[in-house]
Enzyme design. Structure first.
Site, PDB file in Angstrom:
ATOM      1  N   HIS A   1       0.822  -1.214   0.000  1.00 45.66           N
ATOM      2  CA  HIS A   1       0.000   0.000   0.000  1.00 45.66           C
ATOM      3  C   HIS A   1       0.856   1.265   0.000  1.00 45.66           C
ATOM      4  CE1 HIS A   1       0.198   0.068   4.549  1.00 45.66           C
ATOM      5  NE2 HIS A   1       0.191   1.359   4.322  1.00 45.66           N
TER       6      HIS A   1
ATOM      7  N   ASP B   1      -0.078  -7.557   1.657  1.00 47.54           N
ATOM      8  CA  ASP B   1       0.409  -6.176   1.635  1.00 47.54           C
ATOM      9  C   ASP B   1       1.943  -6.083   1.650  1.00 47.54           C
ATOM     10  OD1 ASP B   1       0.492  -3.428   1.740  1.00 47.54           O
ATOM     11  OD2 ASP B   1      -0.233  -3.268   3.808  1.00 47.54           O
TER      12      ASP B   1
ATOM     13  N   SER C   1       4.349   2.057   8.173  1.00 46.83           N
ATOM     14  CA  SER C   1       4.036   0.976   7.248  1.00 46.83           C
ATOM     15  C   SER C   1       5.245   0.524   6.442  1.00 46.83           C
ATOM     16  CB  SER C   1       2.954   1.398   6.265  1.00 46.83           C
ATOM     17  OG  SER C   1       1.704   1.256   6.864  1.00 46.83           O
TER      18      SER C   1
HETATM   19  N1  ARG Z   1      -1.105   1.873   7.319  1.00 46.69           N
HETATM   20  C1  ARG Z   1      -0.204   2.586   8.160  1.00 46.69           C
HETATM   21  C2  ARG Z   1       0.870   3.251   7.313  1.00 46.69           C
HETATM   22  O1  ARG Z   1       0.657   3.412   6.141  1.00 46.69           O
HETATM   23  C3  ARG Z   1       0.307   1.748   9.283  1.00 46.69           C
HETATM   24  C4  ARG Z   1      -0.735   1.555  10.277  1.00 46.69           C
HETATM   25  C5  ARG Z   1      -0.359   0.630  11.360  1.00 46.69           C
HETATM   26  N2  ARG Z   1      -1.336   0.766  12.361  1.00 46.69           N
HETATM   27  C6  ARG Z   1      -1.298   0.161  13.537  1.00 46.69           C
HETATM   28  N3  ARG Z   1      -2.205   0.460  14.416  1.00 46.69           N
HETATM   29  N4  ARG Z   1      -0.360  -0.708  13.821  1.00 46.69           N
HETATM   30  O2  ARG Z   1       1.846   3.762   7.796  1.00 46.69           O
END
Ligand code: ARG
Length: 282
Positions: A83, A137, A234
């Site tokens: 992503h 992902d 992420s």
């Molecule tokens: N999707 C997020 C990013 O793009 C990471 C989120 C992780 N969230 C969590 N509660 N561990 O950085």
């Protein structure tokens, strides 16, 4: 319309500096004391395989263009989240982002000093990545030149005891430290535990934020909340027993009780890519 969680999860990082309210996204910020949420500062030399993904053109130069994390599993091979490479995030396919780089060995992104910046020559996004469930992902970045030194971490193969529930693990990143769009200049880490799949199956049975799938995902955090990864982390590493077990992927909010962090399970990456051995050469 097909929902694109990447927009929800990553765009806040892009806009956080300019429009702080947006960075809260769909979820409430966690309490200030429960905030890498619940983490501590680390030197890049302590986790040399943790890299920052950067595009100054796209994300601005202040924090060296950092927008996601990544992890070196080979001298010219970096894993990150699929992503992070989404068109919604990059404004087009990855190959269009001419200054897409990884920054390795640099603790403080603001300083501009230390470590190395290497251009990404090829970005492969898992074609099976599903932006609705968040399954699969991950992506693989090939670097234009190998990283100096050997800042590579070994991957935990299927059946490795590092995946066992209750195991202590550490997550690394330059992501939000409060859940309210507070991005640190320096690398941080948080100590979490590998949690039983049942906890994430209960928390994420299949809503608009994603669906927990135990074969390809890993559940980690603290049952009571507090320590967790957050936006901007992420693609970065989750490490147990010195081996890579997960990549930061998703969650609802950050550090909230009952909403653990969900990670891409590294043994499933290895299975998908046919990387049988736990070594980093790819
Ligand atoms: N999707 C997020 C990013 O793009 C990471 C989120 C992780 N969230 C969590 N509660 N561990 O950085």
């Amino acid at each position: 319309m097909r929902r694109r969680p990447a927009r929800v999860l990553v765009l806040p990082l892009v806009l956080a500096a300019a429009i702080p309210a947006l960075s809260m996204g769909s979820s409430a910020p966690v309490a200030a004391d429960s905030v890498v949420i619940g983490g501590f500062p680390v030197e890049a030399s302590q986790s040399p395989w943790t890299v920052a993904l950067s595009s100054r053109d796209r994300f601005g130069g202040t924090r060296a263009g950092q927008f996601c994390g990544g992890v070196a599993v080979g001298r010219a091979t970096v894993l990150t989240a699929a992503h992070c490479l989404d068109e919604d995030v990059l404004g087009g396919p990855p190959e269009r982002v001419r200054d897409l780089k990884v920054i390795a060995g640099r603790t403080d992104l603001l300083s501009g000093r230390g470590g190395q910046e290497v251009r990404v020559s090829q970005a492969w996004v898992n074609p099976a990545y599903d932006g609705v469930s968040n399954a699969g992902d991950f992506g693989v970045l090939t670097l234009a030149e190998p990283l100096q030194g050997d800042p590579v971490i070994g991957m935990a193969a299927d059946g490795d005891p590092a995946y066992a529930a209750g195991e202590t693990a550490t997550v690394y990143g330059w992501g939000d430290i409060s859940g309210a769009g507070e991005y640190p200049d320096s690398l941080r880490a948080a100590r979490v535990r590998v949690l039983p799949d049942a906890l994430c199956e209960e928390a994420y049975p299949g809503g608009s934020d994603g669906t927990y799938d135990a074969t390809s995902m890993l559940c980690a955090g603290e049952p009571e909340g507090g320590r967790d990864a957050c936006q901007g982390d992420s693609g970065g590493p989750l490490v147990a027993q010195g081996r890579l077990i997960g990549l930061v992927s998703w969650g609802i909010g950050c550090g909230r009780a009952g909403n653990p962090g969900v990670y891409m399970r590294v043994s499933d990456i290895m299975r998908t890519l046919g990387w049988a051995r736990a070594s980093g050469d790819a």
